[in-house]
Design an enzyme around this catalytic site. Structure first.
Site, PDB file in Angstrom:
ATOM      1  N   ASP A 311       0.822  -1.218   0.000  1.00  0.00           N
ATOM      2  CA  ASP A 311       0.000   0.000   0.000  1.00  0.00           C
ATOM      3  C   ASP A 311       0.857   1.269   0.000  1.00  0.00           C
ATOM      4  O   ASP A 311       1.515   1.588   1.004  1.00  0.00           O
ATOM      5  CB  ASP A 311      -0.954  -0.001   1.221  1.00  0.00           C
ATOM      6  CG  ASP A 311      -2.180   0.856   0.986  1.00  0.00           C
ATOM      7  OD1 ASP A 311      -2.368   1.371  -0.124  1.00  0.00           O
ATOM      8  OD2 ASP A 311      -2.965   1.022   1.944  1.00  0.00           O
ATOM      9  N   LYS A 360      -7.762  -1.771   3.644  1.00  0.00           N
ATOM     10  CA  LYS A 360      -7.301  -0.375   3.638  1.00  0.00           C
ATOM     11  C   LYS A 360      -7.329   0.182   5.055  1.00  0.00           C
ATOM     12  O   LYS A 360      -6.409   0.855   5.504  1.00  0.00           O
ATOM     13  CB  LYS A 360      -8.237   0.418   2.717  1.00  0.00           C
ATOM     14  CG  LYS A 360      -7.717   1.758   2.262  1.00  0.00           C
ATOM     15  CD  LYS A 360      -6.431   1.655   1.498  1.00  0.00           C
ATOM     16  CE  LYS A 360      -6.243   2.728   0.485  1.00  0.00           C
ATOM     17  NZ  LYS A 360      -5.084   2.519  -0.368  1.00  0.00           N
ATOM     18  N   LYS A 402      -8.113  14.959  -3.005  1.00  0.00           N
ATOM     19  CA  LYS A 402      -8.262  14.345  -1.675  1.00  0.00           C
ATOM     20  C   LYS A 402      -8.114  15.396  -0.580  1.00  0.00           C
ATOM     21  O   LYS A 402      -7.150  16.156  -0.564  1.00  0.00           O
ATOM     22  CB  LYS A 402      -7.226  13.240  -1.479  1.00  0.00           C
ATOM     23  CG  LYS A 402      -7.310  12.634  -0.079  1.00  0.00           C
ATOM     24  CD  LYS A 402      -6.771  11.240   0.001  1.00  0.00           C
ATOM     25  CE  LYS A 402      -5.270  11.204  -0.009  1.00  0.00           C
ATOM     26  NZ  LYS A 402      -4.786   9.834   0.000  1.00  0.00           N
ATOM     27  N   LYS A 480       2.796   1.876   3.282  1.00  0.00           N
ATOM     28  CA  LYS A 480       2.104   1.993   4.583  1.00  0.00           C
ATOM     29  C   LYS A 480       2.492   0.849   5.508  1.00  0.00           C
ATOM     30  O   LYS A 480       2.644   1.049   6.711  1.00  0.00           O
ATOM     31  CB  LYS A 480       0.589   1.960   4.376  1.00  0.00           C
ATOM     32  CG  LYS A 480       0.008   3.253   3.853  1.00  0.00           C
ATOM     33  CD  LYS A 480      -1.493   3.276   4.088  1.00  0.00           C
ATOM     34  CE  LYS A 480      -2.171   4.422   3.356  1.00  0.00           C
ATOM     35  NZ  LYS A 480      -2.311   4.225   1.909  1.00  0.00           N
TER      36      LYS A 480
HETATM   37  P1  NAD Z   1      -8.270   3.702  -9.904  1.00  0.00           P
HETATM   38  O1  NAD Z   1      -9.517   3.058  -9.465  1.00  0.00           O
HETATM   39  O2  NAD Z   1      -8.373   4.978 -10.636  1.00  0.00           O
HETATM   40  O3  NAD Z   1      -7.411   2.711 -10.788  1.00  0.00           O
HETATM   41  C1  NAD Z   1      -7.341   1.346 -10.575  1.00  0.00           C
HETATM   42  C2  NAD Z   1      -7.387   0.656 -11.910  1.00  0.00           C
HETATM   43  O4  NAD Z   1      -7.208  -0.731 -11.698  1.00  0.00           O
HETATM   44  C3  NAD Z   1      -8.722   0.819 -12.609  1.00  0.00           C
HETATM   45  O5  NAD Z   1      -8.525   1.385 -13.891  1.00  0.00           O
HETATM   46  C4  NAD Z   1      -9.277  -0.599 -12.694  1.00  0.00           C
HETATM   47  O6  NAD Z   1     -10.003  -0.807 -13.870  1.00  0.00           O
HETATM   48  C5  NAD Z   1      -8.006  -1.413 -12.632  1.00  0.00           C
HETATM   49  N1  NAD Z   1      -8.104  -2.796 -12.172  1.00  0.00           N
HETATM   50  C6  NAD Z   1      -8.842  -3.312 -11.168  1.00  0.00           C
HETATM   51  N2  NAD Z   1      -8.644  -4.652 -11.053  1.00  0.00           N
HETATM   52  C7  NAD Z   1      -7.740  -4.979 -11.987  1.00  0.00           C
HETATM   53  C8  NAD Z   1      -7.124  -6.187 -12.368  1.00  0.00           C
HETATM   54  N3  NAD Z   1      -7.425  -7.327 -11.765  1.00  0.00           N
HETATM   55  N4  NAD Z   1      -6.225  -6.164 -13.365  1.00  0.00           N
HETATM   56  C9  NAD Z   1      -5.927  -5.013 -14.018  1.00  0.00           C
HETATM   57  N5  NAD Z   1      -6.496  -3.824 -13.708  1.00  0.00           N
HETATM   58  C10 NAD Z   1      -7.378  -3.812 -12.692  1.00  0.00           C
HETATM   59  O7  NAD Z   1      -7.384   3.868  -8.583  1.00  0.00           O
HETATM   60  P2  NAD Z   1      -6.098   4.790  -8.347  1.00  0.00           P
HETATM   61  O8  NAD Z   1      -6.559   6.068  -7.732  1.00  0.00           O
HETATM   62  O9  NAD Z   1      -5.282   4.857  -9.576  1.00  0.00           O
HETATM   63  O10 NAD Z   1      -5.347   3.972  -7.216  1.00  0.00           O
HETATM   64  C11 NAD Z   1      -4.775   2.727  -7.548  1.00  0.00           C
HETATM   65  C12 NAD Z   1      -4.459   1.912  -6.323  1.00  0.00           C
HETATM   66  O11 NAD Z   1      -3.457   2.550  -5.581  1.00  0.00           O
HETATM   67  C13 NAD Z   1      -5.650   1.704  -5.399  1.00  0.00           C
HETATM   68  O12 NAD Z   1      -5.685   0.378  -4.957  1.00  0.00           O
HETATM   69  C14 NAD Z   1      -5.328   2.575  -4.236  1.00  0.00           C
HETATM   70  O13 NAD Z   1      -5.865   2.092  -3.017  1.00  0.00           O
HETATM   71  C15 NAD Z   1      -3.819   2.519  -4.225  1.00  0.00           C
HETATM   72  N6  NAD Z   1      -3.287   3.677  -3.512  1.00  0.00           N
HETATM   73  C16 NAD Z   1      -3.416   4.915  -4.072  1.00  0.00           C
HETATM   74  C17 NAD Z   1      -2.934   6.026  -3.400  1.00  0.00           C
HETATM   75  C18 NAD Z   1      -3.046   7.400  -4.008  1.00  0.00           C
HETATM   76  O14 NAD Z   1      -3.498   7.527  -5.123  1.00  0.00           O
HETATM   77  N7  NAD Z   1      -2.621   8.448  -3.343  1.00  0.00           N
HETATM   78  C19 NAD Z   1      -2.322   5.857  -2.141  1.00  0.00           C
HETATM   79  C20 NAD Z   1      -2.217   4.570  -1.617  1.00  0.00           C
HETATM   80  C21 NAD Z   1      -2.682   3.491  -2.328  1.00  0.00           C
END
Ligand code: NAD
Length: 524
Positions: A311, A360, A402, A480
């Site tokens: 994470d 999460k 955010k 994290k």
């Molecule tokens: P998002 O929802 O915009 O993008 C995630 C993408 O993953 C989507 O396009 C979805 O279609 C795709 N997806 C889902 N399952 C899949 C699979 N099995 N194979 C391939 N693609 C798949 O989310 P995001 O804002 O880009 O964040 C991505 C990840 O990063 C999340 O899990 C989030 O919790 C983690 N994260 C983000 C942040 C941040 O943006 N600041 C911080 C910590 C963790």
């Protein structure tokens, strides 16, 4: 002497008997001093300094690097891609107030500096971190990836709505030809509200077939782009936890047979992870789910492949690991930490599902454990930890913007209260995208590093050099819940994590760790 500081733009050369460049390797010798702290029966500590001499051998040239993102069409995936294209092509964009030029701010490798020492005038001299040792350039990274949604990257960038419209318009021609590969998908690991976007998936639901396809995708990507090294980063949605059980995913062999029999508890993320490991590519888990079941960890170790997770630590949690370290480090006892996040992106939408929120919630809550544990003067063992509440809410209007509001209530001198309230606002993907690039760059670098420990005669045999542990805890700065090798305690405090990266880089080029004592001036 004049006070001041300068940042040099050129390369760093270390002139020391501890380092030389030979046969395409940087070879360094490093005295590692640590302390064996022994606790006696009365609770007294006997500290015994010990030292060992390491030899590091780092391939000089970074390899031609490819980055495959799982979830390429998401907010992070499309923002990383847009930024790299904008930087590569020098695309500027206009907003109401000015013209903007692309940059990699927010990236430790590209935009942060490291103090080298004093110059002859007594000024602090800094160099960009990327100048300490050769690293891959983000502009040269070839991008690709998978997504369950078939949007091309230009459409995905518009859907994300993270970057300014003028920039998106200019990047469109460069990005509409980029299309995510069909994904390994299993609807029982993801929130129901994500299913409508799943129009780009590997047809077969057989997990072995999916694994074989992912492995082929990695090989093809490498071959088609003439790449020497590929890093895979999961930036897909947060999955539910996979059930860990004996015989299913507890060992590498059991995990591989569970894939063969399409066991329902093998998650898509574990399939990507196994594919990466078997293709020799580091795998980074940017979400909180337990992709790295024990069998996956064992497999990575067996194949000597770097894994890092879990994470991304990008916003509020990062701030928390700074603020908690500051307060508790100064002897102030945090009693409550109450934090609220609200935003309206797709990731948050998916976290409205209770089952997906569980991992999460756990990863957001654990982030100060080591900081609390480090101060037994303030916190008595067992049940004395701060009340820690984390609330997140989905507010669609805000999109990727955010907001976090945090209140820390502490007890300081004579139990007087000390309350700190903080409000942050940033585009979620602007926080996370530079981390993804750094992780790829560092994973490539650290996989070039070999080490050996000198014997009592100060000798090492060439064949005794080996790779660092596959659980790459030095990348814990970005995570994290940092994944550590067996026996290594988790460090969450951001300052300690950053100095670990900096001091390791220094060691690779034959410099002592930074001690911040500045004795040259204090005791001239
Ligand atoms: P998002 O929802 O915009 O993008 C995630 C993408 O993953 C989507 O396009 C979805 O279609 C795709 N997806 C889902 N399952 C899949 C699979 N099995 N194979 C391939 N693609 C798949 O989310 P995001 O804002 O880009 O964040 C991505 C990840 O990063 C999340 O899990 C989030 O919790 C983690 N994260 C983000 C942040 C941040 O943006 N600041 C911080 C910590 C963790």
């Amino acid at each position: 002497r004049v006070a001041g500081a300068i940042t040099a733009s050129g390369l760093l050369t270390v002139k020391s008997p501890n380092v030389r460049v030979e046969d395409g390797f940087i070879r360094s010798r490093f005295r590692y001093v640590t302390v064996n702290a022994v606790l006696d029966e009365e609770g007294n500590v006997v500290a015994i300094p010990t030292e060992r001499f390491y030899r590091f051998k780092t391939k000089f040239q970074p390899r031609k690097l490819g980055l495959l993102q799982v979830g390429w069409g998401g907010n992070n995936g499309s923002t990383v891609t847009a930024a790299v294209v904008a930087n590569q092509q020098g695309v500027s964009w206009e907003t109401r107030d000015r013209v903007h030029l692309p940059n990699y701010n927010g990236s430790l490798t590209q935009a942060a500096t490291l103090r080298v020492g004093f110059d002859d005038h007594g000024r602090d001299v800094f160099v960009p971190i990327k100048s300490v040792i050769p690293m891959a350039e983000p502009n040269n990274i070839v991008l690709g990836g998978w997504d369950i949604s078939g949007f091309n990257l230009a459409d995905a960038m518009d859907r994300a709505g993270v970057l300014e419209p003028d920039l998106r318009r200019k990047l469109r021609p460069h990005m509409e030809t980029m299309k995510p590969l069909p994904a390994a998908f299993d609807r029982q690991f993801i929130a129901k509200n994500q299913v409508p976007r799943a129009d780009n998936i590997i047809e077969s639901q057989d997990k072995q077939v999916q694994l074989d396809q992912l492995r082929r995708d990695i090989r093809d990507f490498k071959e088609q782009n003439g790449l020497e090294f590929v890093v895979v980063v999961w930036t897909g949605n947060s999955e539910r936890y996979a059930v860990e059980s004996e015989g299913v995913n507890d060992t590498a062999d059991n995990l591989l047979s569970s894939i063969k029999s399409s066991h329902q508890e093998v998650s898509p993320s574990t399939l990507y992870c196994v594919a990466s490991i078997l293709e020799g590519c580091p795998y980074v888990n940017g979400s909180p789910q337990n992709t790295f079941v024990p069998g996956a960890v064992e497999l990575a170790k067996k194949h000597n492949v770097i894994i890092s997770g879990d994470d991304f630590k990008s916003g509020q949690t990062k701030m928390k690991s700074v603020l908690a370290d500051y307060l508790i480090g100064c002897g102030v006892k945090i009693k409550t930490m109450v934090t609220y996040n609200h935003l309206g992106n797709n990731d948050m939408y998916q976290l409205t599902d209770e089952v997906m929120w569980k991992p999460k919630s756990a990863s957001k809550s654990r982030v100060i454990e080591d900081i609390v544990d480090s101060n037994g003067t303030l916190y008595k063992a067992g049940g004395d930890s701060p009340d820690h509440v984390v609330v997140v809410k989905y507010v669609p209007f805000l999109g990727d913007s955010k907001r976090d509001v945090s209140e820390y209530t502490s007890e300081t001198f004579m139990d007087c209260h000390y309350t700190t309230i903080m409000h942050n606002e940033c585009l979620d993907s602007a926080l996370c995208s530079p981390l993804i690039l750094d992780l790829a760059i560092f994973a490539e670098l650290f996989s070039r590093v070999l080490y050996a420990v000198e014997d009592e005669n100060g000798k090492v045999k060439e064949e005794s050099f080996s790779s660092m542990e596959s659980a790459m805890s030095v990348l814990g700065f970005y995570m994290k819940i940092p994944r550590t090798p067996p026996g290594e305690p988790i460090v969450n405090a951001l300052g300690r994590q950053k100095s670990c990266i900096e001091n390791l880089l220094r060691a690779l080029v034959g410099l002592e760790p930074e001690n911040n004592m500045l004795l040259e001036t204090k005791c001239p």
